[in-house]
Motif scaffolding. Structure first.
Motif, PDB file in Angstrom:
ATOM      1  N   ALA A 102     -81.952  16.587  -8.363  1.00  0.00           N
ATOM      2  CA  ALA A 102     -81.218  15.577  -9.145  1.00  0.00           C
ATOM      3  C   ALA A 102     -80.115  14.929  -8.313  1.00  0.00           C
ATOM      4  CB  ALA A 102     -80.644  16.212 -10.408  1.00  0.00           C
ATOM      5  N   THR A 106     -80.056  10.803  -7.211  1.00  0.00           N
ATOM      6  CA  THR A 106     -78.882   9.934  -7.374  1.00  0.00           C
ATOM      7  C   THR A 106     -78.471   9.317  -6.054  1.00  0.00           C
ATOM      8  OG1 THR A 106     -78.092  11.215  -9.270  1.00  0.00           O
ATOM      9  CG2 THR A 106     -76.471   9.861  -8.116  1.00  0.00           C
ATOM     10  N   GLN A 109     -81.019   6.629  -5.091  1.00  0.00           N
ATOM     11  CA  GLN A 109     -80.849   5.442  -5.928  1.00  0.00           C
ATOM     12  C   GLN A 109     -79.631   4.635  -5.485  1.00  0.00           C
ATOM     13  OE1 GLN A 109     -80.706   7.460  -9.711  1.00  0.00           O
ATOM     14  NE2 GLN A 109     -82.826   6.927 -10.228  1.00  0.00           N
ATOM     15  N   ASP A 110     -78.532   5.337  -5.161  1.00  0.00           N
ATOM     16  CA  ASP A 110     -77.321   4.647  -4.689  1.00  0.00           C
ATOM     17  C   ASP A 110     -77.568   3.963  -3.348  1.00  0.00           C
ATOM     18  OD1 ASP A 110     -76.012   5.528  -6.935  1.00  0.00           O
ATOM     19  OD2 ASP A 110     -74.919   7.136  -5.917  1.00  0.00           O
ATOM     20  N   SER A 151     -89.130  11.276 -10.560  1.00  0.00           N
ATOM     21  CA  SER A 151     -87.837  10.686 -10.922  1.00  0.00           C
ATOM     22  C   SER A 151     -87.598   9.355 -10.231  1.00  0.00           C
ATOM     23  CB  SER A 151     -86.700  11.653 -10.557  1.00  0.00           C
ATOM     24  OG  SER A 151     -86.828  12.862 -11.273  1.00  0.00           O
TER      25      SER A 151
END
Length: 247
Positions: A102, A106, A109-110, A151
């Motif tokens: 997870a 993140t 994605q950033d 994800s």
């Protein structure tokens, strides 16, 4: 009466040719973890610094945190041998922590959003160690990649290895400019500082090289949580070394 603090010890491989820099870096990680563990004393020792791990061990009951990416040669063979004669609890290795995917999602994605890219138009190369000693290191990287994919729908995620096929340069060669190389490593040792950049240069990789997973902002809290979980596990007890095993 003042209660004695509980002891946790972060350990990693280190660098045999130059032990001090990784030792200093691991101590900084331990200090960051300490901020999340009131009532604990968080120590650190790399396996490459002779006697450091043994000197850090209390008489009984420490939680050992392997800052490694897999249950491979060092966590399965070398570390238990070094801990012979002590009773301790072993935490889950960093790379196998269920909370790490997870954090990684993140971070990816950033990184993609910062560059103004779309996830479906991005390639990510997970650059891992691999090993000629056995399959555990590669299996850990492949399992991690498989965990990330659901994800990040549409992301093209591949793996490459430093010490086994498919090698990093071969995996990087077909990737375009909208590509990220994510090192599946806990610390920035020689493989991350030298081997991976050299392989990317050889492949004429046009994307960006990201920091190691161990540098993610949420890692100290993740390690602290893993140490707390390990505190409830049964104590492991390695037999004392025999005379023939003593160095």
């Amino acid at each position: 009466m003042t209660a004695h603090p509980r002891i946790a010890i972060l350990t990693s491989h280190g660098q045999p040719s130059a032990p001090p820099p990784p030792e200093i870096h691991l101590a900084a990680v331990a200090a960051a973890v300490q901020d999340h563990l009131p009532g604990w004393e968080v120590r650190s020792a790399t396996l490459s610094s002779k006697g450091f791990l043994e000197a850090a061990m209390p008489e009984d009951g420490a939680v050992i945190y392997p800052f490694f990416m897999a249950r491979g040669w060092f966590t399965g063979k070398v570390l238990p041998k070094r801990l012979a004669g002590w009773r301790y609890r072993m935490a889950t290795p960093f790379g196998l922590d269920p909370a790490l995917p997870a954090l990684t999602v993140t971070a990816l994605q950033d990184a993609i959003a910062t560059r103004g890219w779309d996830v479906t138009d991005t390639d990510v190369l997970l650059a891992a160690h691999g090993s000629a000693r056995g399959p555990k290191a590669a299996e850990a990287a492949e399992t991690f990649a498989a965990t990330l994919r659901p994800s990040l729908p549409g992301l093209r995620l591949t793996t490459g290895f430093v010490e086994q096929a498919p090698f990093v340069d071969a995996a990087a060669r077909p990737l375009g400019p909208r590509s990220l190389c994510l090192p599946f490593f806990a610390q920035s040792g020689a493989h991350v500082r030298h081997d991976i950049p050299e392989a990317l240069a050889q492949a004429e990789f046009k994307g960006d090289l990201l920091p190691v997973l161990g540098a993610l902002p949420g890692v100290p809290a993740l390690i602290a949580q893993a140490i707390c979980r390990a505190e409830t596990a049964e104590l492991s007890a390695s037999p004392a070394k025999t005379d023939t095993e003593l160095p």
